[in-house]
Scaffold this motif. Structure first.
Motif, PDB file in Angstrom:
ATOM      1  N   UNK A 195       8.885 -23.560  -4.867  1.00  0.00           N
ATOM      2  CA  UNK A 195       8.585 -21.970  -5.755  1.00  0.00           C
ATOM      3  C   UNK A 195       8.559 -20.706  -4.642  1.00  0.00           C
ATOM      4  N   UNK A 196       8.831 -19.872  -4.791  1.00  0.00           N
ATOM      5  CA  UNK A 196       8.981 -18.768  -3.851  1.00  0.00           C
ATOM      6  C   UNK A 196       7.696 -17.462  -4.664  1.00  0.00           C
ATOM      7  N   UNK A 197       7.102 -16.862  -3.904  1.00  0.00           N
ATOM      8  CA  UNK A 197       7.083 -15.477  -4.574  1.00  0.00           C
ATOM      9  C   UNK A 197       7.600 -14.593  -3.553  1.00  0.00           C
ATOM     10  N   UNK A 198       6.853 -13.584  -3.942  1.00  0.00           N
ATOM     11  CA  UNK A 198       7.571 -11.670  -2.885  1.00  0.00           C
ATOM     12  C   UNK A 198       6.395 -10.623  -2.916  1.00  0.00           C
ATOM     13  N   UNK A 199       6.340 -10.267  -1.940  1.00  0.00           N
ATOM     14  CA  UNK A 199       5.324  -9.294  -1.266  1.00  0.00           C
ATOM     15  C   UNK A 199       5.833  -8.345  -0.574  1.00  0.00           C
ATOM     16  N   UNK A 200       6.434  -6.924  -1.201  1.00  0.00           N
ATOM     17  CA  UNK A 200       6.987  -5.893  -0.519  1.00  0.00           C
ATOM     18  C   UNK A 200       5.719  -5.161  -0.066  1.00  0.00           C
ATOM     19  N   UNK A 201       5.337  -5.040   1.955  1.00  0.00           N
ATOM     20  CA  UNK A 201       3.919  -4.311   2.466  1.00  0.00           C
ATOM     21  C   UNK A 201       5.551  -3.945   2.902  1.00  0.00           C
ATOM     22  N   UNK A 202       4.936  -2.140   3.053  1.00  0.00           N
ATOM     23  CA  UNK A 202       5.152  -1.380   4.612  1.00  0.00           C
ATOM     24  C   UNK A 202       3.844  -0.854   5.467  1.00  0.00           C
ATOM     25  N   UNK A 203       3.862  -0.424   6.842  1.00  0.00           N
ATOM     26  CA  UNK A 203       3.632   0.175   7.545  1.00  0.00           C
ATOM     27  C   UNK A 203       3.352   1.732   7.785  1.00  0.00           C
ATOM     28  N   UNK A 241       1.148  -0.677   2.687  1.00  0.00           N
ATOM     29  CA  UNK A 241       0.702  -0.122   1.134  1.00  0.00           C
ATOM     30  C   UNK A 241       1.555  -1.554   1.031  1.00  0.00           C
ATOM     31  N   UNK A 242       1.128  -1.515   0.265  1.00  0.00           N
ATOM     32  CA  UNK A 242       1.398  -2.542  -1.234  1.00  0.00           C
ATOM     33  C   UNK A 242       2.532  -2.203  -2.000  1.00  0.00           C
ATOM     34  N   UNK A 243       3.615  -2.959  -1.997  1.00  0.00           N
ATOM     35  CA  UNK A 243       5.294  -1.913  -2.971  1.00  0.00           C
ATOM     36  C   UNK A 243       5.453  -2.536  -3.906  1.00  0.00           C
ATOM     37  N   UNK A 244       5.318  -3.945  -4.044  1.00  0.00           N
ATOM     38  CA  UNK A 244       5.754  -4.910  -4.818  1.00  0.00           C
ATOM     39  C   UNK A 244       4.915  -6.019  -4.128  1.00  0.00           C
ATOM     40  N   UNK A 245       4.870  -7.254  -5.654  1.00  0.00           N
ATOM     41  CA  UNK A 245       4.240  -8.151  -5.085  1.00  0.00           C
ATOM     42  C   UNK A 245       4.510  -9.318  -6.563  1.00  0.00           C
ATOM     43  N   UNK A 246       5.191 -10.692  -6.561  1.00  0.00           N
ATOM     44  CA  UNK A 246       5.511 -11.112  -7.606  1.00  0.00           C
ATOM     45  C   UNK A 246       5.558 -12.566  -7.244  1.00  0.00           C
ATOM     46  N   UNK A 247       4.694 -13.683  -8.311  1.00  0.00           N
ATOM     47  CA  UNK A 247       4.534 -15.209  -7.824  1.00  0.00           C
ATOM     48  C   UNK A 247       4.727 -15.962  -9.089  1.00  0.00           C
ATOM     49  N   UNK A 248       4.724 -17.040  -8.709  1.00  0.00           N
ATOM     50  CA  UNK A 248       4.556 -17.727  -9.665  1.00  0.00           C
ATOM     51  C   UNK A 248       3.327 -17.961 -10.501  1.00  0.00           C
ATOM     52  N   UNK A 285      -2.709 -11.036   2.306  1.00  0.00           N
ATOM     53  CA  UNK A 285      -3.623 -12.271   1.449  1.00  0.00           C
ATOM     54  C   UNK A 285      -5.007 -11.140   0.263  1.00  0.00           C
ATOM     55  N   UNK A 286      -4.679 -10.334   1.149  1.00  0.00           N
ATOM     56  CA  UNK A 286      -5.334  -9.180  -0.073  1.00  0.00           C
ATOM     57  C   UNK A 286      -4.894  -9.577  -1.735  1.00  0.00           C
ATOM     58  N   UNK A 287      -3.739  -9.142  -1.638  1.00  0.00           N
ATOM     59  CA  UNK A 287      -3.284  -9.225  -2.928  1.00  0.00           C
ATOM     60  C   UNK A 287      -2.838 -11.283  -3.673  1.00  0.00           C
ATOM     61  N   UNK A 288      -2.563 -11.712  -2.244  1.00  0.00           N
ATOM     62  CA  UNK A 288      -2.633 -13.171  -2.788  1.00  0.00           C
ATOM     63  C   UNK A 288      -3.918 -13.345  -3.392  1.00  0.00           C
ATOM     64  N   UNK A 289      -5.468 -13.300  -3.177  1.00  0.00           N
ATOM     65  CA  UNK A 289      -6.683 -13.413  -3.203  1.00  0.00           C
ATOM     66  C   UNK A 289      -7.017 -12.333  -4.429  1.00  0.00           C
ATOM     67  N   UNK A 290      -6.284 -11.276  -4.816  1.00  0.00           N
ATOM     68  CA  UNK A 290      -6.488 -10.672  -5.823  1.00  0.00           C
ATOM     69  C   UNK A 290      -5.282 -11.285  -7.626  1.00  0.00           C
ATOM     70  N   UNK A 291      -4.631 -12.280  -7.020  1.00  0.00           N
ATOM     71  CA  UNK A 291      -4.383 -13.359  -7.882  1.00  0.00           C
ATOM     72  C   UNK A 291      -4.415 -14.886  -8.203  1.00  0.00           C
ATOM     73  N   UNK A 292      -5.339 -14.896  -8.020  1.00  0.00           N
ATOM     74  CA  UNK A 292      -6.458 -16.264  -7.827  1.00  0.00           C
ATOM     75  C   UNK A 292      -6.539 -17.299  -6.552  1.00  0.00           C
ATOM     76  N   UNK A 293      -5.763 -16.919  -4.958  1.00  0.00           N
ATOM     77  CA  UNK A 293      -5.319 -17.733  -4.491  1.00  0.00           C
ATOM     78  C   UNK A 293      -6.550 -17.595  -3.163  1.00  0.00           C
TER      79      UNK A 293
END
Length: 122
Positions: free
Chosen positions: A16-24, A32-39, A64-72
């Motif tokens: 299963x693959x999720x996506x995070x789009x971050x640009x500096x 800055x996080x622009x997009x995040x979608x996970x299983x 990693x902060x985004x993943x932690x926000x999603x309970x990882x």
């Protein structure tokens, strides 16, 4: 990490693959996080976070902060990187000491030609 995705899919077909789009920002180097979608059950899984060239670590820290926000939990995250700088690896470990980092090479200077070669823009 999208450059590494096909290789992962080739060897782990049902993954299963999720996506995070971050640009500096080029001036401030702030990520800055622009997009995040996970299983939906990502918080129950081991997570492979793929990032080809680890330079400052700022982008990975935001991911990693985004993943932690999603309970990882950081202890179940494995960062897979082709090249890393000592500074980038230290930054991540200082922020998230439980994370596992796998890389092929640690060098003071991150290669800048990977994206050019991979995407054919050189």
């Amino acid at each position: 990490g999208e450059a590494m995705e096909q290789g992962l899919r080739d060897c782990c077909r049902s993954i299963r693959i999720g996506k995070i789009l971050i640009q500096s920002d080029e001036e401030t180097q702030r990520a800055k996080v622009y997009y995040a979608k996970f299983p939906p059950d990502i918080y129950r899984r081991k997570v492979l976070l793929m990032y080809p060239i680890l330079s400052t670590g700022n982008t990975v820290i935001e991911a990693v902060k985004v993943l932690v926000e999603h309970g990882v939990q950081p202890s179940v995250i494995v960062l897979i990187s082709l090249f890393s700088t000592p500074h980038g690896a230290k930054s991540i470990i200082q922020e998230f000491p439980e994370i596992t980092i796998l890389t092929t090479e640690v060098h003071p200077v991150a290669p800048t030609h990977f994206g050019q070669k991979y995407f054919g823009t050189d």
